[in-house]
Design a protein around this motif. Structure first.
Motif, mmCIF file in Angstrom:
data_model
loop_
_atom_site.group_PDB
_atom_site.id
_atom_site.type_symbol
_atom_site.label_atom_id
_atom_site.label_comp_id
_atom_site.label_asym_id
_atom_site.label_seq_id
_atom_site.Cartn_x
_atom_site.Cartn_y
_atom_site.Cartn_z
ATOM 1 N N UNK A 1 -9.566 6.847 -1.779
ATOM 2 C CA UNK A 1 -8.990 8.046 -1.220
ATOM 3 C C UNK A 1 -7.797 7.547 -0.050
ATOM 4 N N UNK A 2 -6.785 8.407 0.119
ATOM 5 C CA UNK A 2 -5.695 7.922 0.900
ATOM 6 C C UNK A 2 -6.146 8.424 2.310
ATOM 7 N N UNK A 3 -4.939 7.942 3.393
ATOM 8 C CA UNK A 3 -5.523 8.503 4.728
ATOM 9 C C UNK A 3 -5.547 9.826 4.972
ATOM 10 N N UNK A 4 -5.034 10.822 3.940
ATOM 11 C CA UNK A 4 -4.988 12.246 4.085
ATOM 12 C C UNK A 4 -6.455 12.698 3.430
ATOM 13 N N UNK A 5 -7.008 11.744 2.874
ATOM 14 C CA UNK A 5 -8.310 12.314 2.281
ATOM 15 C C UNK A 5 -8.211 12.654 0.885
ATOM 16 N N UNK A 6 -6.908 12.425 0.165
ATOM 17 C CA UNK A 6 -6.736 12.827 -1.272
ATOM 18 C C UNK A 6 -7.097 11.661 -2.185
ATOM 19 N N UNK A 7 -7.485 12.085 -3.424
ATOM 20 C CA UNK A 7 -8.077 11.029 -4.307
ATOM 21 C C UNK A 7 -6.785 10.312 -4.882
ATOM 22 N N UNK A 8 -7.338 9.050 -5.127
ATOM 23 C CA UNK A 8 -6.211 8.107 -5.998
ATOM 24 C C UNK A 8 -6.790 7.753 -7.237
ATOM 25 N N UNK B 1 0.777 -1.033 0.057
ATOM 26 C CA UNK B 1 0.062 -0.308 -0.012
ATOM 27 C C UNK B 1 0.780 1.193 0.178
ATOM 28 N N UNK B 2 1.797 1.551 -0.958
ATOM 29 C CA UNK B 2 2.789 2.690 -1.130
ATOM 30 C C UNK B 2 1.804 3.902 -1.109
ATOM 31 N N UNK B 3 0.546 3.919 -1.716
ATOM 32 C CA UNK B 3 0.074 5.205 -1.863
ATOM 33 C C UNK B 3 -0.957 5.282 -0.683
ATOM 34 N N UNK B 4 -0.793 4.567 0.423
ATOM 35 C CA UNK B 4 -1.605 5.025 1.512
ATOM 36 C C UNK B 4 -3.113 4.734 1.418
ATOM 37 N N UNK C 1 -11.126 1.907 3.941
ATOM 38 C CA UNK C 1 -12.417 2.271 4.232
ATOM 39 C C UNK C 1 -13.023 3.388 3.319
ATOM 40 N N UNK C 2 -12.223 3.727 2.386
ATOM 41 C CA UNK C 2 -12.667 4.801 1.486
ATOM 42 C C UNK C 2 -12.327 4.377 -0.118
#
Length: 329
Positions: free
Chosen positions: A226-233, A152-155, A159-160
Motif C-alpha cells: 500500500x502507498x502512503x495514501x493507503x491505496x493498494x499497489x 519509489x515512484x509509486x510511493x 511498513x505496508x
C-alpha cells in the motif's frame, strides 16, 4: 508387506504415450519430460473442447490427520477400480509440496497398490511447476524492493508491504526476517517474510486460471503493498506481469502420468486448503472431463474445509458440477 516405495519401484511402467493413447490423446499433443511424464498441450485442450463432459467425483474426508487421511489413495484406488469394470476414468490430483514430503507427512502419491508413478519424480521436482511458481513469486518480490530502492515512484509505504517471498520447504527461520541490511546499494531496510510455495497467491491463481490471458489478468491484480495514501499497489503497477507469465508459460500446462495399473492421471497444481482453495487446477479437471466418462478428484483437508472450498470457489468459478461425493473415511 511391501512398503509403498518398494511397490512403486518394482512397478513396470508404460511409456507415457501409451498411457495417453488410452485417453484418446495423440502423441503430438504431448510435451515429453522423459519416458513417463508429459505435459498436455494447448492444442489438445482446443481439440477436445467440444467433447461432452464426464461425471465428476469428489473424494473428501471427515477427520483430517497430520499425516493425511487417505483421500489420494482412495481416489487412485477408485479410479483403477472403475477402469477394471470398463468405465473410462481419469484421476485428477494435486502435485505434492517438498515441505510435507520431507516433513512428518511424507509423500503424496498414494499408497500400497493405489499409487501414481513415477512416485519419486512426483514427490520431488516433477516437471518443475513449483520451481516456476517460486521463481515468479520471488521475481515479484525482487521487483518490488528494486522499485523502492530506485526512487519509489509509486510511493510504497515500506511498513505496508504485504507480498512475501517463498520457498517450497519447511524453514521456520525464514518466516520473519529483515532485508536490505548492508550498504546503500543493498536495498532499503525493512521487515520481510517467507512462506511455503504452495501458500503463494500465484499457486492459487495458476490453479484457477483458464488460459494464459486469464493468468496475466489475475497476476496483474495481485496487491503487493500500500502507498502512503493507503491505496493498494499491484503487480500490474510494478509492470511485473509479463516477466512472471514468462516464467509460468510451461507450469500452466497440466501434467500426465499413470497409476500402477496404467490408468491416466492428470496431476497439476497444489495449493493447501487451509490457505487457498486446496484443489488441483481448473485446466486439469476440465481437460480430464473432456477425455473420460468419469473423473475422480480430491480436495485438501476435511469436508468442512477442502470440500467446501471445492464447491464454493473452484466449482463456482469454473462452472463445474460434481456428480458424487465419496468420503475417504
Amino acid at each position: 508387506m511391501k512398503s509403498d516405495i518398494e511397490i512403486a519401484q518394482e512397478a513396470s511402467l508404460w511409456h507415457i504415450k501409451d498411457v495417453a493413447a488410452k485417453a484418446g490423446i495423440k502423441e503430438e499433443e504431448l510435451e515429453f519430460y522423459g519416458n513417463y511424464k508429459a505435459k498436455l498441450s494447448d492444442e489438445l485442450e482446443k481439440r477436445v473442447a467440444d467433447n461432452p463432459d464426464g461425471k465428476l467425483i469428489l473424494v473428501t474426508a471427515i477427520n483430517p490427520t497430520p499425516a493425511g487421511e487417505g483421500k489420494t489413495t482412495v481416489s487412485i484406488g477408485l479410479t483403477q477400480a472403475l477402469n477394471r469394470i470398463g468405465k473410462k476414468t481419469i484421476v485428477a490430483l494435486r502435485e505434492p509440496s517438498l515441505g510435507p514430503c520431507f516433513g512428518v507427512k511424507g509423500g503424496a502419491a498414494g499408497g500400497g497398490y493405489s499409487q501414481v508413478v513415477p512416485m519419486e519424480d512426483l514427490n520431488l521436482h516433477f516437471t518443475g511447476d513449483f520451481h516456476a511458481i517460486t521463481s515468479a513469486n520471488n521475481l515479484l518480490a525482487a521487483m518490488l524492493d528494486n522499485h523502492i530502492q530506485q526512487g519509489n515512484q509509486l510511493g510504497i509505504d515500506t511498513r505496508q508491504v504485504v507480498w512475501k517471498r517463498c520457498l517450497d520447504m519447511n524453514d521456520r527461520a525464514l518466516r520473519n526476517i529483515v532485508v536490505g541490511l548492508g550498504a546503500k546499494a543493498d536495498g532499503v531496510v525493512r521487515e520481510d517474510h517467507f512462506i511455503i510455495t504452495v501458500a503463494s497467491e500465484i499457486m492459487a491463481i495458476l490453479c484457477l486460471a483458464e488460459d494464459m490471458s486469464d493468468l496475466k489478468k489475475r497476476l496483474s491484480r495481485i496487491i503487493v503493498a500500500y502507498n502512503y495514501a493507503g491505496e493498494p499497489v499491484t503487480a500490474g503497477d510494478l509492470k511485473a506481469v509479463g516477466a512472471m507469465a514468462a516464467l509460468l508459460k510451461d507450469a500452466i500446462k497440466p501434467n500426465l502420468i499413470q497409476t500402477l495399473e496404467h490408468t491416466p492421471a492428470i496431476v497439476h497444481g497444489g495449493p493447501f486448503a487451509n490457505i487457498a482453495h486446496g484443489c488441483n487446477s481448473v485446466r486439469a479437471t476440465r481437460m480430464a472431463l473432456k477425455l473420460a466418462d468419469y473423473v475422480v478428484t480430491e480436495a485438501g483437508f476435511g469436508a468442512d474445509l477442502g470440500a467446501e472450498k471445492f464447491l464454493d470457489i473452484k466449482c463456482r468459478m469454473a462452472g463445474l458440477v460434481p456428480a458424487l461425493f465419496r468420503r475417504a473415511r
